[in-house]
Design an enzyme around this catalytic site. Structure first.
Site, mmCIF file in Angstrom:
data_model
loop_
_atom_site.group_PDB
_atom_site.id
_atom_site.type_symbol
_atom_site.label_atom_id
_atom_site.label_comp_id
_atom_site.label_asym_id
_atom_site.label_seq_id
_atom_site.Cartn_x
_atom_site.Cartn_y
_atom_site.Cartn_z
ATOM 1 N N HIS A 218 48.505 0.378 56.285
ATOM 2 C CA HIS A 218 49.588 0.867 55.398
ATOM 3 C C HIS A 218 49.589 2.394 55.465
ATOM 4 O O HIS A 218 48.720 3.044 54.885
ATOM 5 C CB HIS A 218 49.361 0.403 53.956
ATOM 6 C CG HIS A 218 50.451 0.836 53.014
ATOM 7 N ND1 HIS A 218 51.148 -0.061 52.239
ATOM 8 C CD2 HIS A 218 50.965 2.046 52.723
ATOM 9 C CE1 HIS A 218 52.046 0.595 51.510
ATOM 10 N NE2 HIS A 218 51.952 1.883 51.789
ATOM 11 N N HIS B 44 52.064 6.158 55.734
ATOM 12 C CA HIS B 44 53.321 6.924 55.734
ATOM 13 C C HIS B 44 53.151 8.115 56.665
ATOM 14 O O HIS B 44 52.263 8.945 56.454
ATOM 15 C CB HIS B 44 53.651 7.427 54.330
ATOM 16 C CG HIS B 44 53.816 6.319 53.345
ATOM 17 N ND1 HIS B 44 55.025 5.730 53.080
ATOM 18 C CD2 HIS B 44 52.911 5.661 52.581
ATOM 19 C CE1 HIS B 44 54.864 4.768 52.184
ATOM 20 N NE2 HIS B 44 53.590 4.698 51.860
ATOM 21 N N LYS C 187 59.204 -4.810 54.662
ATOM 22 C CA LYS C 187 58.650 -4.205 53.446
ATOM 23 C C LYS C 187 59.611 -4.359 52.279
ATOM 24 O O LYS C 187 60.777 -3.960 52.362
ATOM 25 C CB LYS C 187 58.362 -2.725 53.701
ATOM 26 C CG LYS C 187 57.773 -1.967 52.517
ATOM 27 C CD LYS C 187 56.322 -2.352 52.236
ATOM 28 C CE LYS C 187 55.838 -1.814 50.902
ATOM 29 N NZ LYS C 187 55.268 -0.488 50.961
ATOM 30 N N HIS D 8 55.477 -3.905 47.799
ATOM 31 C CA HIS D 8 55.051 -2.924 46.796
ATOM 32 C C HIS D 8 55.139 -3.673 45.477
ATOM 33 O O HIS D 8 56.224 -3.883 44.944
ATOM 34 C CB HIS D 8 55.960 -1.695 46.807
ATOM 35 C CG HIS D 8 55.510 -0.648 45.834
ATOM 36 N ND1 HIS D 8 54.995 0.568 46.215
ATOM 37 C CD2 HIS D 8 55.443 -0.667 44.482
ATOM 38 C CE1 HIS D 8 54.644 1.258 45.137
ATOM 39 N NE2 HIS D 8 54.912 0.533 44.070
ATOM 40 N N HIS E 37 48.402 -2.025 48.708
ATOM 41 C CA HIS E 37 47.687 -1.083 47.829
ATOM 42 C C HIS E 37 47.437 -1.631 46.423
ATOM 43 O O HIS E 37 47.934 -1.095 45.446
ATOM 44 C CB HIS E 37 48.398 0.277 47.773
ATOM 45 C CG HIS E 37 49.906 0.244 47.660
ATOM 46 N ND1 HIS E 37 50.572 -0.525 46.758
ATOM 47 C CD2 HIS E 37 50.867 0.909 48.344
ATOM 48 C CE1 HIS E 37 51.875 -0.343 46.898
ATOM 49 N NE2 HIS E 37 52.067 0.524 47.856
ATOM 50 N N ASP F 19 47.516 4.004 52.710
ATOM 51 C CA ASP F 19 48.673 4.503 51.957
ATOM 52 C C ASP F 19 48.671 6.033 51.961
ATOM 53 O O ASP F 19 49.174 6.662 51.025
ATOM 54 C CB ASP F 19 48.694 3.952 50.528
ATOM 55 C CG ASP F 19 50.036 4.185 49.831
ATOM 56 O OD1 ASP F 19 51.038 4.427 50.525
ATOM 57 O OD2 ASP F 19 50.062 4.150 48.590
#
Ligand code: NCD
Ligand code: ZN
Length: 355
Positions: free
Chosen positions: A14, A16, A99, A136, A174, A253
């Site tokens: 995970h 970004h 996602k 999420h 997460h 994350d």
């Protein structure tokens, strides 16, 4: 005495990476330590189809040129996602998941899903194609306390969805609560060959609690979503990570934001952990006298969930005699980006020759 530990090269399930100058600045930090990563699609505008994911993937490869790094992509689910997009994503080996962001839940989630019932045809197509859903897991109702949003999501959205579509493979991203740990543990689908439920755990949620954010002064660099909870929840996450249970695996994350965005009257959510993630993780496992459990959590379980082989290359970590220095901010497009500092002694780092 200096100790070393060599493990199969870890993966980050995970991550970004952003785009443009930020992508160029941060992608090598991940590629130095991790063999593969699953890249989140919450760009502006979001990555909502296979063509956009492939183009973004090319930009990531350009930013990590010459490095031993494989980015896998995700598609951002909206209420307008076409069934054809789901089928094309399922057929593309570089796309691992779709996602789900509940609209308004976190950074760049405005295009996300308002009503889960509106995406049922897409979720059914994913279940049929064996394409996992990465969630999420927070409700967004203004009247639900921010510390209760993960548990409410499990009760009100996730559990009903799993009952309705038991074949859909889901990763709770997460996770931050003992409720999520318990839910995953209670869930094994004994009749299935593949796991239908897994969960990623970040490095920072294994280290910080809400006290780090709020006690003795407010620390915006610890603010992320889902927000860190009380210490009993953190301890449940540590127990899950150490357990070796194949349903729990590491996703940093790592979510870089310029300091100007973090240190504002309405600071944004996200912690940049990539450069220090492996050293911090080794410290967490070492402090629990479980350094031997690290490899399963970071290099084996996630690959298993996504039906990928374990990396053949390795990474070596060194335990130093004295705590290592805090990492200075990095710079991206003329802006500083603060690197995660867990505010405790870290003795572990990655051996430079295996970076
Ligand atoms: C992430 C980001 O900045 O993109 N922020 C965060 O606090 N984790 C989005 C997310 O994963 O929620
Ligand atoms: Zn994220």
């Amino acid at each position: 005495m200096t100790t070393t530990l060599t493990i199969r090269r870890p993966d980050d399930w995970h991550l970004h990476l952003r785009d443009g100058a930020m992508l160029a600045a941060v992608a090598p930090d991940t590629a130095r330590h991790f063999g593969r990563a699953m890249i989140m699609p919450n760009l502006v505008p979001p990555v909502t189809d296979v063509a956009a994911a492939s183009a973004y993937r090319q930009r990531i490869l350009a930013a990590t040129k010459g490095m031993d790094f494989m980015p896998y992509m995700t598609i951002y689910l909206t209420e307008d996602t076409q069934i054809e997009t789901i089928k094309a994503a399922a057929a593309d080996a570089m796309i691992l998941a779709v996602k789900l962001y509940p609209a308004g839940a976190t950074t760049n989630s405005a295009s996300g899903v308002r009503d889960i019932n509106k995406v049922m045809p897409q979720l059914e197509a994913m279940a049929e194609a064996g394409l996992p859903l990465a969630v999420h897991g927070e409700v967004t109702d203004a009247d639900v306390d921010i510390f209760d949003r993960e548990k409410q999501f499990i009760d009100k959205v996730l559990d009903p969805l799993r009952r309705r579509l038991p074949q859909l493979r889901i990763v709770m991203e997460h996770i931050t609560t003992s409720d999520a740990v318990d839910y995953v543990r209670a869930s094994r689908d004994q009749s299935s060959e593949e796991l239908t439920l897994g969960a990623t755990i970040t490095v920072h949620h294994l280290m910080i609690t809400r006290n780090h954010i709020l006690a003795g002064g407010i620390r915006p660099h610890y603010y992320c979503l889902p927000v860190a909870k009380r210490n009993t929840h953190r301890d449940a996450l540590i127990a899950a990570a150490l357990s070796g249970d194949s349903r729990f695996f590491m996703g940093t994350d790592s979510a870089p934001h310029p300091d100007s965005g973090k240190l504002s009257p309405c600071g944004c959510a996200g912690i940049y952990t990539a450069p220090v993630a492996m050293g911090c993780l080794a410290q967490v496992f070492d402090d629990a006298n479980s350094i031997d459990a690290l490899e399963r959590f970071v290099s084996i379980n996630g690959a298993g969930f996504y039906n990928l082989p374990i990396n053949s290359s390795t990474l070596t970590l060194i335990r130093h005699n004295a705590p290592i220095d805090i990492m200075p901010p990095i710079h991206a497009g003329g802006e500083a980006v603060t690197v995660f500092d867990p505010m405790r002694s870290i003795y572990w780092s990655v051996a430079p020759d295996t970076e």
